[in-house]
Design a protein around this motif. Sequence first.
Motif, mmCIF file in Angstrom:
data_model
loop_
_atom_site.group_PDB
_atom_site.id
_atom_site.type_symbol
_atom_site.label_atom_id
_atom_site.label_comp_id
_atom_site.label_asym_id
_atom_site.label_seq_id
_atom_site.Cartn_x
_atom_site.Cartn_y
_atom_site.Cartn_z
ATOM 1 N N LYS A 189 -34.422 7.544 -15.262
ATOM 2 C CA LYS A 189 -33.471 7.092 -14.243
ATOM 3 C C LYS A 189 -34.209 6.370 -13.117
ATOM 4 C CE LYS A 189 -29.740 10.476 -14.771
ATOM 5 N NZ LYS A 189 -29.060 11.633 -14.147
ATOM 6 N N LYS A 190 -35.369 6.918 -12.735
ATOM 7 C CA LYS A 190 -36.154 6.293 -11.681
ATOM 8 C C LYS A 190 -36.683 4.942 -12.142
ATOM 9 C CE LYS A 190 -40.012 7.189 -8.553
ATOM 10 N NZ LYS A 190 -41.068 8.169 -8.149
ATOM 11 N N ARG A 191 -37.112 4.880 -13.402
ATOM 12 C CA ARG A 191 -37.661 3.628 -13.943
ATOM 13 C C ARG A 191 -36.589 2.547 -13.990
ATOM 14 N NH1 ARG A 191 -41.213 3.203 -19.483
ATOM 15 N NH2 ARG A 191 -41.444 0.937 -19.533
ATOM 16 N N TYR A 192 -35.385 2.921 -14.391
ATOM 17 C CA TYR A 192 -34.271 1.975 -14.446
ATOM 18 C C TYR A 192 -33.364 2.222 -13.238
ATOM 19 C CZ TYR A 192 -35.813 0.507 -19.023
ATOM 20 O OH TYR A 192 -36.564 -0.008 -20.051
ATOM 21 N N GLY A 193 -33.914 1.942 -12.076
ATOM 22 C CA GLY A 193 -33.221 2.264 -10.837
ATOM 23 C C GLY A 193 -32.672 1.073 -10.084
ATOM 24 N N HIS A 194 -32.928 -0.151 -10.584
ATOM 25 C CA HIS A 194 -32.417 -1.344 -9.908
ATOM 26 C C HIS A 194 -30.973 -1.581 -10.357
ATOM 27 C CE1 HIS A 194 -36.318 -2.349 -8.274
ATOM 28 N NE2 HIS A 194 -36.845 -2.149 -9.470
ATOM 29 N N VAL A 195 -30.053 -1.559 -9.434
ATOM 30 C CA VAL A 195 -28.633 -1.653 -9.765
ATOM 31 C C VAL A 195 -28.089 -3.012 -9.345
ATOM 32 C CG1 VAL A 195 -27.918 -0.603 -7.575
ATOM 33 C CG2 VAL A 195 -26.388 -0.519 -9.557
ATOM 34 N N ALA A 196 -27.159 -3.514 -10.128
ATOM 35 C CA ALA A 196 -26.474 -4.769 -9.799
ATOM 36 C C ALA A 196 -25.015 -4.660 -10.206
ATOM 37 C CB ALA A 196 -27.136 -5.940 -10.521
ATOM 38 N N GLN A 197 -24.178 -5.332 -9.447
ATOM 39 C CA GLN A 197 -22.762 -5.455 -9.812
ATOM 40 C C GLN A 197 -22.570 -6.868 -10.345
ATOM 41 O OE1 GLN A 197 -23.548 -4.215 -6.519
ATOM 42 N NE2 GLN A 197 -23.574 -2.221 -7.526
ATOM 43 N N VAL A 198 -21.992 -6.964 -11.533
ATOM 44 C CA VAL A 198 -21.820 -8.277 -12.157
ATOM 45 C C VAL A 198 -20.365 -8.495 -12.538
ATOM 46 C CG1 VAL A 198 -24.188 -8.334 -13.050
ATOM 47 C CG2 VAL A 198 -22.358 -7.405 -14.477
ATOM 48 N N LYS A 199 -19.998 -9.759 -12.603
ATOM 49 C CA LYS A 199 -18.662 -10.153 -13.033
ATOM 50 C C LYS A 199 -18.699 -10.354 -14.541
ATOM 51 C CE LYS A 199 -17.721 -14.353 -12.187
ATOM 52 N NZ LYS A 199 -17.489 -15.611 -11.453
ATOM 53 N N ALA A 200 -17.834 -9.638 -15.273
ATOM 54 C CA ALA A 200 -17.830 -9.696 -16.733
ATOM 55 C C ALA A 200 -16.476 -10.183 -17.239
ATOM 56 C CB ALA A 200 -18.141 -8.326 -17.325
ATOM 57 N N LYS A 201 -16.508 -11.139 -18.147
ATOM 58 C CA LYS A 201 -15.284 -11.712 -18.713
ATOM 59 C C LYS A 201 -14.459 -10.638 -19.426
ATOM 60 C CE LYS A 201 -13.747 -15.282 -21.974
ATOM 61 N NZ LYS A 201 -14.186 -16.298 -22.969
ATOM 62 N N ASN A 202 -13.169 -10.589 -19.109
ATOM 63 C CA ASN A 202 -12.202 -9.679 -19.730
ATOM 64 C C ASN A 202 -12.466 -8.207 -19.442
ATOM 65 O OD1 ASN A 202 -10.887 -11.897 -20.918
ATOM 66 N ND2 ASN A 202 -12.177 -11.781 -22.751
ATOM 67 N N VAL A 203 -13.441 -7.921 -18.613
ATOM 68 C CA VAL A 203 -13.775 -6.535 -18.269
ATOM 69 C C VAL A 203 -13.617 -6.288 -16.779
ATOM 70 C CG1 VAL A 203 -15.607 -4.789 -18.241
ATOM 71 C CG2 VAL A 203 -15.328 -6.265 -20.240
ATOM 72 N N GLY A 204 -13.982 -7.282 -15.984
ATOM 73 C CA GLY A 204 -13.946 -7.128 -14.541
ATOM 74 C C GLY A 204 -15.350 -6.890 -14.012
ATOM 75 N N GLU A 205 -15.457 -6.100 -12.959
ATOM 76 C CA GLU A 205 -16.756 -5.839 -12.359
ATOM 77 C C GLU A 205 -17.475 -4.723 -13.106
ATOM 78 O OE1 GLU A 205 -18.473 -4.324 -8.062
ATOM 79 O OE2 GLU A 205 -16.757 -5.706 -8.084
ATOM 80 N N LEU A 206 -18.744 -4.954 -13.412
ATOM 81 C CA LEU A 206 -19.573 -3.976 -14.119
ATOM 82 C C LEU A 206 -20.759 -3.607 -13.261
ATOM 83 C CD1 LEU A 206 -19.954 -5.150 -17.848
ATOM 84 C CD2 LEU A 206 -18.790 -3.110 -17.015
ATOM 85 N N GLU A 207 -21.137 -2.343 -13.313
ATOM 86 C CA GLU A 207 -22.369 -1.885 -12.684
ATOM 87 C C GLU A 207 -23.411 -1.706 -13.766
ATOM 88 O OE1 GLU A 207 -22.841 1.104 -9.170
ATOM 89 O OE2 GLU A 207 -22.931 2.274 -11.034
ATOM 90 N N LEU A 208 -24.557 -2.354 -13.589
ATOM 91 C CA LEU A 208 -25.614 -2.202 -14.599
ATOM 92 C C LEU A 208 -26.928 -1.877 -13.917
ATOM 93 C CD1 LEU A 208 -27.701 -4.874 -14.774
ATOM 94 C CD2 LEU A 208 -25.672 -5.919 -15.759
#
Length: 229
Positions: A208-227
């Motif tokens: 979790k610490k290694r993959y700790g950089h978060v972004a909110q993205v706009k996704a087609k037909n899904v809406g906003e995604l957190e990755l």
Amino acid sequence: TIKTATQSRQLEDDTRILRAYTNEYALSKRMQSGGGRLTSYEAHRAIVWFSDVVDFSRHIVNLAPARTADVVQRFFNAQSAPIAEHGGHIDKFMGDGLMAFWVLSENEAAMPKCLEALKAAEGATKAVSEIQSGNQPLHLRVGLHIGSVLSGDFGSTTRHQFTLIGPEVNKAARLEQAHDNDVLGGTCPLGAIRLSAEFREELNGQMKKRYGHVAQVKAKNVGELELYT
């Protein structure tokens, strides 16, 4: 005796062909259903993987067809090996993209398989980066998500394929497809491996610490995604 030996060789050839075109999970489900019926639909919790080579069209625009085929074969091998090594199943190849999955049994803890899927993604991105087209290394994007899916044979009555479908499958695809210009907030640029919040939640503290950089993205037909990347 000759007839038996011939039939045995034919059975071995047929089995090799089946294994080349169908993953082990789908094959086991089809064997349970019998040859005359489609596999029944089942709801599962599953890890879904989508991957794609970045700007592949640009890499092959000046390549001869035989060289293009060689590059494609190499980067699919570079992904297939770690997926198989870490217990995943390849669902399909799509142009320069790939879909794979790990199915969880009822009440199975998700962390071990999520860690295996992530190890496969790290191995695949490293292996693909060692492949060159001209003087340029290839780069892989991988989206990993976990959620409820429906599995079974889908298609027509005469031509069908065992696969996974559902909104969660689409979400995994959108994670992989996200570009920097889709970012609404958070980390930019995006990394090669993109995890959904649901997938990351199943990891141990170290990962979790290694993959700790978060972004909110706009996704087609899904809406906003957190990755996470």
